[in-house]
Design an enzyme around this catalytic site. Sequence first.
Site, PDB file in Angstrom:
ATOM      1  N   ASN A  70      14.980  -4.618   9.484  1.00  0.00           N
ATOM      2  CA  ASN A  70      15.408  -5.868  10.109  1.00  0.00           C
ATOM      3  C   ASN A  70      16.804  -5.952   9.672  1.00  0.00           C
ATOM      4  O   ASN A  70      17.575  -5.284   9.287  1.00  0.00           O
ATOM      5  CB  ASN A  70      14.968  -6.998   8.913  1.00  0.00           C
ATOM      6  CG  ASN A  70      13.292  -7.165   9.057  1.00  0.00           C
ATOM      7  OD1 ASN A  70      12.705  -6.217   8.516  1.00  0.00           O
ATOM      8  ND2 ASN A  70      12.928  -8.145   9.518  1.00  0.00           N
ATOM      9  N   HIS A 109      13.879  -7.074  13.896  1.00  0.00           N
ATOM     10  CA  HIS A 109      14.220  -5.908  13.684  1.00  0.00           C
ATOM     11  C   HIS A 109      15.712  -5.546  14.408  1.00  0.00           C
ATOM     12  O   HIS A 109      15.717  -6.025  15.534  1.00  0.00           O
ATOM     13  CB  HIS A 109      13.129  -4.912  13.905  1.00  0.00           C
ATOM     14  CG  HIS A 109      12.152  -4.925  12.568  1.00  0.00           C
ATOM     15  ND1 HIS A 109      12.245  -4.087  11.552  1.00  0.00           N
ATOM     16  CD2 HIS A 109      11.112  -5.931  12.325  1.00  0.00           C
ATOM     17  CE1 HIS A 109      11.282  -4.387  10.699  1.00  0.00           C
ATOM     18  NE2 HIS A 109      10.715  -5.430  11.146  1.00  0.00           N
ATOM     19  N   HIS A 123      11.970 -13.204  12.487  1.00  0.00           N
ATOM     20  CA  HIS A 123      11.780 -11.931  11.910  1.00  0.00           C
ATOM     21  C   HIS A 123      12.184 -10.722  12.858  1.00  0.00           C
ATOM     22  O   HIS A 123      11.577 -10.337  13.737  1.00  0.00           O
ATOM     23  CB  HIS A 123      10.592 -11.674  11.319  1.00  0.00           C
ATOM     24  CG  HIS A 123      10.204 -10.424  10.806  1.00  0.00           C
ATOM     25  ND1 HIS A 123       9.635 -10.127   9.318  1.00  0.00           N
ATOM     26  CD2 HIS A 123      10.280  -8.921  11.248  1.00  0.00           C
ATOM     27  CE1 HIS A 123       9.523  -9.009   9.072  1.00  0.00           C
ATOM     28  NE2 HIS A 123       9.710  -8.278  10.199  1.00  0.00           N
ATOM     29  N   ARG A 147       9.680  -5.468   0.600  1.00  0.00           N
ATOM     30  CA  ARG A 147       8.762  -5.020   1.060  1.00  0.00           C
ATOM     31  C   ARG A 147       8.824  -4.514   2.427  1.00  0.00           C
ATOM     32  O   ARG A 147       8.565  -3.183   2.749  1.00  0.00           O
ATOM     33  CB  ARG A 147       7.819  -6.483   1.430  1.00  0.00           C
ATOM     34  CG  ARG A 147       6.301  -6.287   1.645  1.00  0.00           C
ATOM     35  CD  ARG A 147       5.979  -5.769   3.054  1.00  0.00           C
ATOM     36  NE  ARG A 147       6.421  -6.752   4.014  1.00  0.00           N
ATOM     37  CZ  ARG A 147       6.798  -6.433   5.502  1.00  0.00           C
ATOM     38  NH1 ARG A 147       6.260  -5.279   5.937  1.00  0.00           N
ATOM     39  NH2 ARG A 147       7.072  -7.424   6.368  1.00  0.00           N
ATOM     40  N   ASP A 148       9.394  -4.991   3.597  1.00  0.00           N
ATOM     41  CA  ASP A 148       9.658  -4.594   4.861  1.00  0.00           C
ATOM     42  C   ASP A 148      10.335  -3.454   4.646  1.00  0.00           C
ATOM     43  O   ASP A 148      10.283  -2.320   5.171  1.00  0.00           O
ATOM     44  CB  ASP A 148       9.972  -5.402   5.770  1.00  0.00           C
ATOM     45  CG  ASP A 148       9.717  -5.314   7.331  1.00  0.00           C
ATOM     46  OD1 ASP A 148       9.501  -3.842   7.583  1.00  0.00           O
ATOM     47  OD2 ASP A 148       9.573  -6.022   8.057  1.00  0.00           O
ATOM     48  N   CYS A 180       8.771  -0.241  10.276  1.00  0.00           N
ATOM     49  CA  CYS A 180       7.351  -0.363   9.998  1.00  0.00           C
ATOM     50  C   CYS A 180       6.569   1.089  10.181  1.00  0.00           C
ATOM     51  O   CYS A 180       7.074   1.776  11.158  1.00  0.00           O
ATOM     52  CB  CYS A 180       6.868  -1.265  10.995  1.00  0.00           C
ATOM     53  SG  CYS A 180       5.020  -1.418  10.933  1.00  0.00           S
TER      54      CYS A 180
HETATM   55  P1  HMG Z   1      -9.535   0.018   6.765  1.00  0.00           P
HETATM   56  O1  HMG Z   1      -9.504   1.370   6.480  1.00  0.00           O
HETATM   57  O2  HMG Z   1      -9.834  -0.642   8.016  1.00  0.00           O
HETATM   58  O3  HMG Z   1     -10.308  -0.959   5.750  1.00  0.00           O
HETATM   59  O4  HMG Z   1      -7.932  -0.594   6.327  1.00  0.00           O
HETATM   60  P2  HMG Z   1     -11.516  -0.791   4.887  1.00  0.00           P
HETATM   61  O5  HMG Z   1     -11.899  -2.256   4.679  1.00  0.00           O
HETATM   62  O6  HMG Z   1     -12.540  -0.022   5.898  1.00  0.00           O
HETATM   63  O7  HMG Z   1     -11.582  -0.107   3.800  1.00  0.00           O
HETATM   64  C1  HMG Z   1     -11.172   1.351   3.758  1.00  0.00           C
HETATM   65  C2  HMG Z   1     -10.539   1.638   2.330  1.00  0.00           C
HETATM   66  O8  HMG Z   1      -9.423   1.000   2.105  1.00  0.00           O
HETATM   67  C3  HMG Z   1     -11.399   1.655   1.219  1.00  0.00           C
HETATM   68  O9  HMG Z   1     -11.014   2.673   0.367  1.00  0.00           O
HETATM   69  C4  HMG Z   1     -10.972   0.056   0.551  1.00  0.00           C
HETATM   70  O10 HMG Z   1     -11.156   0.110  -0.850  1.00  0.00           O
HETATM   71  C5  HMG Z   1      -9.356   0.323   0.983  1.00  0.00           C
HETATM   72  P3  HMG Z   1     -12.002   3.852  -0.057  1.00  0.00           P
HETATM   73  O11 HMG Z   1     -13.248   3.290  -0.287  1.00  0.00           O
HETATM   74  O12 HMG Z   1     -11.822   4.459   1.211  1.00  0.00           O
HETATM   75  O13 HMG Z   1     -11.300   4.440  -1.027  1.00  0.00           O
HETATM   76  N1  HMG Z   1      -8.989  -1.003   1.207  1.00  0.00           N
HETATM   77  C6  HMG Z   1      -7.775  -1.502   0.436  1.00  0.00           C
HETATM   78  N2  HMG Z   1      -7.097  -0.914  -0.654  1.00  0.00           N
HETATM   79  C7  HMG Z   1      -5.982  -1.811  -1.141  1.00  0.00           C
HETATM   80  N3  HMG Z   1      -5.732  -2.735  -0.749  1.00  0.00           N
HETATM   81  C8  HMG Z   1      -6.462  -3.465   0.465  1.00  0.00           C
HETATM   82  C9  HMG Z   1      -7.426  -2.671   0.979  1.00  0.00           C
HETATM   83  N4  HMG Z   1      -8.453  -3.097   1.880  1.00  0.00           N
HETATM   84  C10 HMG Z   1      -9.032  -1.719   2.193  1.00  0.00           C
HETATM   85  N5  HMG Z   1      -5.984  -4.803   0.851  1.00  0.00           N
HETATM   86  C11 HMG Z   1      -6.209  -1.897   5.789  1.00  0.00           C
HETATM   87  C12 HMG Z   1      -7.637  -1.910   6.767  1.00  0.00           C
HETATM   88  C13 HMG Z   1      -5.509  -3.449   6.489  1.00  0.00           C
HETATM   89  C14 HMG Z   1      -6.422  -2.309   4.448  1.00  0.00           C
HETATM   90  C15 HMG Z   1      -5.352  -0.986   6.421  1.00  0.00           C
HETATM   91  O14 HMG Z   1      -5.218  -0.714   7.557  1.00  0.00           O
HETATM   92  C16 HMG Z   1      -3.863  -1.061   5.901  1.00  0.00           C
HETATM   93  O15 HMG Z   1      -3.556  -1.057   4.644  1.00  0.00           O
HETATM   94  N6  HMG Z   1      -2.700  -0.884   6.515  1.00  0.00           N
HETATM   95  C17 HMG Z   1      -1.499  -0.992   6.202  1.00  0.00           C
HETATM   96  C18 HMG Z   1      -0.867  -1.973   6.940  1.00  0.00           C
HETATM   97  C19 HMG Z   1       0.688  -2.265   6.740  1.00  0.00           C
HETATM   98  O16 HMG Z   1       0.935  -2.319   5.549  1.00  0.00           O
HETATM   99  N7  HMG Z   1       1.680  -2.356   7.762  1.00  0.00           N
HETATM  100  C20 HMG Z   1       2.883  -2.523   7.453  1.00  0.00           C
HETATM  101  C21 HMG Z   1       3.125  -4.141   6.878  1.00  0.00           C
HETATM  102  S1  HMG Z   1       3.210  -5.019   8.380  1.00  0.00           S
HETATM  103  C22 HMG Z   1       4.544  -5.190   9.106  1.00  0.00           C
HETATM  104  O17 HMG Z   1       5.635  -4.254   8.764  1.00  0.00           O
HETATM  105  C23 HMG Z   1       4.972  -5.815   9.983  1.00  0.00           C
HETATM  106  C24 HMG Z   1       5.990  -7.088   9.748  1.00  0.00           C
HETATM  107  O18 HMG Z   1       7.044  -6.853   8.992  1.00  0.00           O
HETATM  108  C25 HMG Z   1       6.280  -8.046  10.842  1.00  0.00           C
HETATM  109  C26 HMG Z   1       6.910  -7.164  12.019  1.00  0.00           C
HETATM  110  O19 HMG Z   1       7.923  -6.718  11.959  1.00  0.00           O
HETATM  111  O20 HMG Z   1       6.192  -6.841  12.905  1.00  0.00           O
HETATM  112  C27 HMG Z   1       4.781  -7.939   8.738  1.00  0.00           C
HETATM  113 MG    MG Z   2       8.691  -6.366   9.861  1.00  0.00          MG
END
Ligand code: HMG
Ligand code: MG
Length: 302
Positions: free
Chosen positions: A249, A209, A207, A15-16, A240
């Site tokens: 990481n 990086h 966690h 995933r990450d 990310c």
């Molecule tokens: P948004 O645009 O605010 O959502 O995104 P919305 O509710 O306004 O919906 C807009 C569109 O997104 C719609 O589609 C929804 O259907 C769709 P449209 O009508 O435009 O075709 N939608 C979705 N589709 C699939 N799955 C969903 C979903 N929700 C809405 N769950 C949202 C909000 C959170 C979805 C968006 O900002 C997003 O996907 N962000 C990606 C975040 C991400 O994956 N980041 C990386 C992971 S986090 C990380 O790596 C950190 C971590 O490792 C810890 C660290 O290291 O810090 C965990």
């Molecule tokens: Mg991370």
Amino acid sequence: MSIPSRVQIIDVGPRDGLQNEKTPVPAEVKVALVHRLQDAGLQEIEVTSFVSPKWVPQMADNAEVMAGLERKPGVRYSVLTPNLQGYEAAVKTQPDEIVVFGSASEAFSRKNINCSIAESIERFAPVVEAALAAGIRVRGAMSCTVGCPYEGEIAPERVAYLAGLLKGIGVQRVDVADTIGVGTPRKVQRAIDATLEHYGIDAVSGHFHDTYGQALSNTLAALELGVWNFQASVSGLGGCPYAKGAMGNVATEDLVFMLQGMGIETGIDLDKLVDAGAYISDFLGRKPNSRVAVAVLNKRGN
Ligand code: HMG
Ligand code: MG
């Protein structure tokens, strides 16, 4: 506090790690990677995320990857779910644990999940409630607990604030994440101490990086506080997409080598882990981003 004698590692590489790869990685390769990790003895694997495919195209095959798994008893498979829409798609694939992901920094929260910290908690609350009612475990990732790419240094009070909010909605355990790898041992300890205001030590995961090469030192600092659950990415994959320049990481191979050298049990077979890392690195056409993996491969003569 004595250093734990056993550590459990969550491999977040599928995933990450892979979320940051530009070239699409086919679902069958992701599945094969998970299988290699479980064969190497990983008991927790973060498989994929149910986020918007427009935001993170690489994770669009989430359901296909989950469906392709041949699950090994005793292994916990987790997935990221930022909102109810993600949870509803995820639950059909029977994860053992879902992960809501918030941030100690306002700016990162907006860049990563398009809402404020307060709004994110409102979105997570029904997800946590539904998961717990369905008997699915719930983890909460806390990003930017040391530093933020947009706001700079983050005070421990903000980590405590986020941990308290997550605890308040029923999140069972939390990840203290150094998203951009700027943490150094004492700062990471302060972030963990802040988390401990709301969670017991058994509910805290590190966690880290490795952008600035501090992740192993930070791990040792966390071990000194009694933390025994850590996240790592096979072959050091990742970063990310919303934290420019952030690297993967700590490599799982490097972490396992250090722990084994300290006599800390992990249940992981380092040789098989190196094979898993070599598999995905070969697919991506590069050397593993792990000193230990490269050393082991060189010693083997390949
Ligand atoms: P948004 O645009 O605010 O959502 O995104 P919305 O509710 O306004 O919906 C807009 C569109 O997104 C719609 O589609 C929804 O259907 C769709 P449209 O009508 O435009 O075709 N939608 C979705 N589709 C699939 N799955 C969903 C979903 N929700 C809405 N769950 C949202 C909000 C959170 C979805 C968006 O900002 C997003 O996907 N962000 C990606 C975040 C991400 O994956 N980041 C990386 C992971 S986090 C990380 O790596 C950190 C971590 O490792 C810890 C660290 O290291 O810090 C965990
Ligand atoms: Mg991370």
